[in-house]
Design an enzyme around this catalytic site. Structure first.
Site, PDB file in Angstrom:
ATOM      1  N   LYS A   1       8.415  11.107  -0.218  1.00  0.00           N
ATOM      2  CA  LYS A   1       7.670  10.436   0.864  1.00  0.00           C
ATOM      3  C   LYS A   1       8.650   9.751   1.828  1.00  0.00           C
ATOM      4  O   LYS A   1       8.552   9.894   3.043  1.00  0.00           O
ATOM      5  CB  LYS A   1       6.708   9.406   0.267  1.00  0.00           C
ATOM      6  CG  LYS A   1       5.883   8.671   1.312  1.00  0.00           C
ATOM      7  CD  LYS A   1       5.187   7.436   0.778  1.00  0.00           C
ATOM      8  CE  LYS A   1       6.044   6.222   0.911  1.00  0.00           C
ATOM      9  NZ  LYS A   1       5.332   4.939   0.832  1.00  0.00           N
TER      10      LYS A   1
ATOM     11  N   LEU B   1       0.829  -1.208   0.000  1.00  0.00           N
ATOM     12  CA  LEU B   1       0.000   0.000   0.000  1.00  0.00           C
ATOM     13  C   LEU B   1       0.864   1.259   0.000  1.00  0.00           C
ATOM     14  O   LEU B   1       2.046   1.210   0.357  1.00  0.00           O
ATOM     15  CB  LEU B   1      -0.913  -0.040   1.232  1.00  0.00           C
ATOM     16  CG  LEU B   1      -1.894  -1.226   1.212  1.00  0.00           C
ATOM     17  CD1 LEU B   1      -2.473  -1.502   2.605  1.00  0.00           C
ATOM     18  CD2 LEU B   1      -3.016  -0.956   0.208  1.00  0.00           C
TER      19      LEU B   1
ATOM     20  N   LYS C   1      15.022   0.305   5.828  1.00  0.00           N
ATOM     21  CA  LYS C   1      14.648   0.780   4.487  1.00  0.00           C
ATOM     22  C   LYS C   1      14.791   2.314   4.417  1.00  0.00           C
ATOM     23  O   LYS C   1      15.299   2.855   3.430  1.00  0.00           O
ATOM     24  CB  LYS C   1      13.204   0.333   4.199  1.00  0.00           C
ATOM     25  CG  LYS C   1      12.472   1.086   3.126  1.00  0.00           C
ATOM     26  CD  LYS C   1      12.710   0.544   1.741  1.00  0.00           C
ATOM     27  CE  LYS C   1      12.038   1.468   0.729  1.00  0.00           C
ATOM     28  NZ  LYS C   1      12.192   1.098  -0.618  1.00  0.00           N
TER      29      LYS C   1
HETATM   30  P1  NAD Z   1       0.901   2.538  -6.222  1.00  0.00           P
HETATM   31  O1  NAD Z   1       0.314   3.847  -5.847  1.00  0.00           O
HETATM   32  O2  NAD Z   1       1.197   2.254  -7.655  1.00  0.00           O
HETATM   33  O3  NAD Z   1      -0.019   1.335  -5.665  1.00  0.00           O
HETATM   34  C1  NAD Z   1      -0.662   1.347  -4.437  1.00  0.00           C
HETATM   35  C2  NAD Z   1      -2.032   0.688  -4.627  1.00  0.00           C
HETATM   36  O4  NAD Z   1      -2.686   0.605  -3.357  1.00  0.00           O
HETATM   37  C3  NAD Z   1      -2.963   1.481  -5.556  1.00  0.00           C
HETATM   38  O5  NAD Z   1      -3.419   0.662  -6.606  1.00  0.00           O
HETATM   39  C4  NAD Z   1      -4.101   1.929  -4.639  1.00  0.00           C
HETATM   40  O6  NAD Z   1      -5.358   1.983  -5.287  1.00  0.00           O
HETATM   41  C5  NAD Z   1      -4.070   0.847  -3.580  1.00  0.00           C
HETATM   42  N1  NAD Z   1      -4.698   1.274  -2.319  1.00  0.00           N
HETATM   43  C6  NAD Z   1      -4.539   2.450  -1.665  1.00  0.00           C
HETATM   44  N2  NAD Z   1      -5.259   2.454  -0.529  1.00  0.00           N
HETATM   45  C7  NAD Z   1      -5.894   1.247  -0.467  1.00  0.00           C
HETATM   46  C8  NAD Z   1      -6.778   0.649   0.456  1.00  0.00           C
HETATM   47  N3  NAD Z   1      -7.150   1.310   1.570  1.00  0.00           N
HETATM   48  N4  NAD Z   1      -7.245  -0.594   0.204  1.00  0.00           N
HETATM   49  C9  NAD Z   1      -6.853  -1.262  -0.920  1.00  0.00           C
HETATM   50  N5  NAD Z   1      -6.005  -0.746  -1.846  1.00  0.00           N
HETATM   51  C10 NAD Z   1      -5.532   0.500  -1.622  1.00  0.00           C
HETATM   52  O7  NAD Z   1       2.244   2.407  -5.338  1.00  0.00           O
HETATM   53  P2  NAD Z   1       3.485   1.444  -5.612  1.00  0.00           P
HETATM   54  O8  NAD Z   1       4.478   2.138  -6.489  1.00  0.00           O
HETATM   55  O9  NAD Z   1       2.976   0.096  -5.974  1.00  0.00           O
HETATM   56  O10 NAD Z   1       4.129   1.407  -4.147  1.00  0.00           O
HETATM   57  C11 NAD Z   1       3.563   0.667  -3.098  1.00  0.00           C
HETATM   58  C12 NAD Z   1       4.485   0.751  -1.902  1.00  0.00           C
HETATM   59  O11 NAD Z   1       5.793   0.258  -2.267  1.00  0.00           O
HETATM   60  C13 NAD Z   1       4.712   2.182  -1.411  1.00  0.00           C
HETATM   61  O12 NAD Z   1       4.719   2.167   0.005  1.00  0.00           O
HETATM   62  C14 NAD Z   1       6.067   2.558  -1.985  1.00  0.00           C
HETATM   63  O13 NAD Z   1       6.744   3.520  -1.205  1.00  0.00           O
HETATM   64  C15 NAD Z   1       6.778   1.228  -1.959  1.00  0.00           C
HETATM   65  N6  NAD Z   1       7.859   1.096  -2.954  1.00  0.00           N
HETATM   66  C16 NAD Z   1       7.662   1.515  -4.242  1.00  0.00           C
HETATM   67  C17 NAD Z   1       8.699   1.370  -5.159  1.00  0.00           C
HETATM   68  C18 NAD Z   1       8.525   1.828  -6.579  1.00  0.00           C
HETATM   69  O14 NAD Z   1       9.521   1.902  -7.314  1.00  0.00           O
HETATM   70  N7  NAD Z   1       7.301   2.106  -7.032  1.00  0.00           N
HETATM   71  C19 NAD Z   1       9.921   0.797  -4.766  1.00  0.00           C
HETATM   72  C20 NAD Z   1      10.069   0.332  -3.465  1.00  0.00           C
HETATM   73  C21 NAD Z   1       9.023   0.496  -2.563  1.00  0.00           C
END
Ligand code: NAD
Length: 293
Positions: free
Chosen positions: A245, A65, A170
């Protein structure tokens, strides 16, 4: 681990869930957004209508999330902790504040459930290729139980310590990443403004005492490194908005622990400036732009 619930099917969650299903693990998936649900359906996942539908008869629940609020929403406000069976292992892969991570894990433990925090490193490419690194905090036995799943979605699992430690490690890593990315961009720009070729300067520093991950794998200067976001108008990769963030979370952690982190705070300000300029959707190596004005 034959049946896994997966909540949060965004840029990271969808490819992670797909990698599980490719290994014959039955994935019961859910996301709040219709677009994410449709993408997951198109990709062949079993998408359910609510968080509660996902929680029934699963061996593990994985959440991926965006932030603290979403994690609290799923686990505390939506009552997921009351609906899960005691044998289900909860794995939260979101990057969130260590404080909220510990709070949710404590609530889970009070209800007799096992929960680990397992934020990841490796980005969308790592999620797609199944080469993520999991940085895990929690009870060591629970981490061992989860390793079957970590090994499907990634190449490395690091045990950081008790609940919340995965998040702390992290955030330390990403603060350092931001600092050496800013430092790399800053020095490359100074060299170029003084007549050096960025390719030549990169090669010199990479093989000298200034060498670091940003120079070796992710050069921020345009057209120095093939395949790097900098050579593709800073598209793809790890977004400025997500780096900001993480830097804000790192700063909260720093303030809370009365740590002296002037460089982390400066990196947060530099990324804030980039996001304020409307560049939140570009890769984080686009910090280079600020030094080339
Ligand atoms: P994203 O915004 O693409 O995906 C998050 C998903 O969660 C969305 O589809 C959203 O609709 C869903 N969501 C939000 N609230 C919700 C709820 N209450 N119930 C159900 N679904 C819900 O984000 P992402 O890029 O996939 O990143 C996810 C996590 O991973 C973040 O915490 C981010 O910091 C971490 N992260 C991301 C990356 C990257 O390169 N994108 C790398 C490492 C870590």
């Amino acid at each position: 681990m034959k049946v896994v619930g997966f909540i949060g099917l965004g840029n990271m969650g969808l490819p992670m869930a797909l990698n599980l299903s490719k290994k014959s693990i039955h994935v019961k998936a859910y996301d709040l957004s219709d677009e994410a649900k449709e993408n997951a359906l198109d990709a062949g996942l079993n998408v359910l209508n609510s968080v509660h539908d996902v929680l029934i008869d699963i061996d593990a629940l994985i959440t991926m999330l965006p932030n603290d609020a979403a994690v609290e929403d799923v686990f505390l406000r939506n009552g997921a902790l009351d609906s899960l069976e005691k044998t289900t292992l909860i794995i939260d892969c979101s990057t969130i504040s260590p404080g909220i991570s510990k709070k949710v894990a404590n609530e889970a433990h009070n209800k007799g459930l096992s929960m680990v925090d397992a934020p990841v490193s490796g980005g969308v490419k790592g999620a797609e290729e199944g080469t993520l690194s999991f940085i895990v905090g929690g009870n060591e036995q629970d981490v061992k139980k989860g390793s079957i799943l970590f090994n499907v979605m990634g190449d490395n699992t690091f045990y950081a310590g008790n609940s919340g430690s995965g998040q702390i490690a992290k955030l330390c890593n990403n603060m350092l990443l931001a600092i050496h990315m800013c430092g790399t961009a800053e020095t490359l720009a100074m060299g170029v403004k003084n007549g050096l070729d960025p390719i030549v300067l990169s090669e010199i520093m990479k093989n000298s005492s200034g060498g670091n991950w940003s120079l070796e794998k992710y050069n921020p200067f345009p057209d120095v490194m093939e395949g790097a976001p900098a050579s593709n108008n800073y598209n793809g990769g790890f977004l400025n908005a997500l780096m900001l963030k993480d830097l804000r979370l790192a700063e909260q952690l720093s303030d809370h622990s009365k740590s002296y982190t002037p460089m982390g705070k400066l990196a947060r300000k530099l990324y804030e400036q980039l996001n304020d300029e409307g560049l939140g959707g570009l890769d984080f190596s686009s910090i280079q732009k600020n030094y080339l004005k």
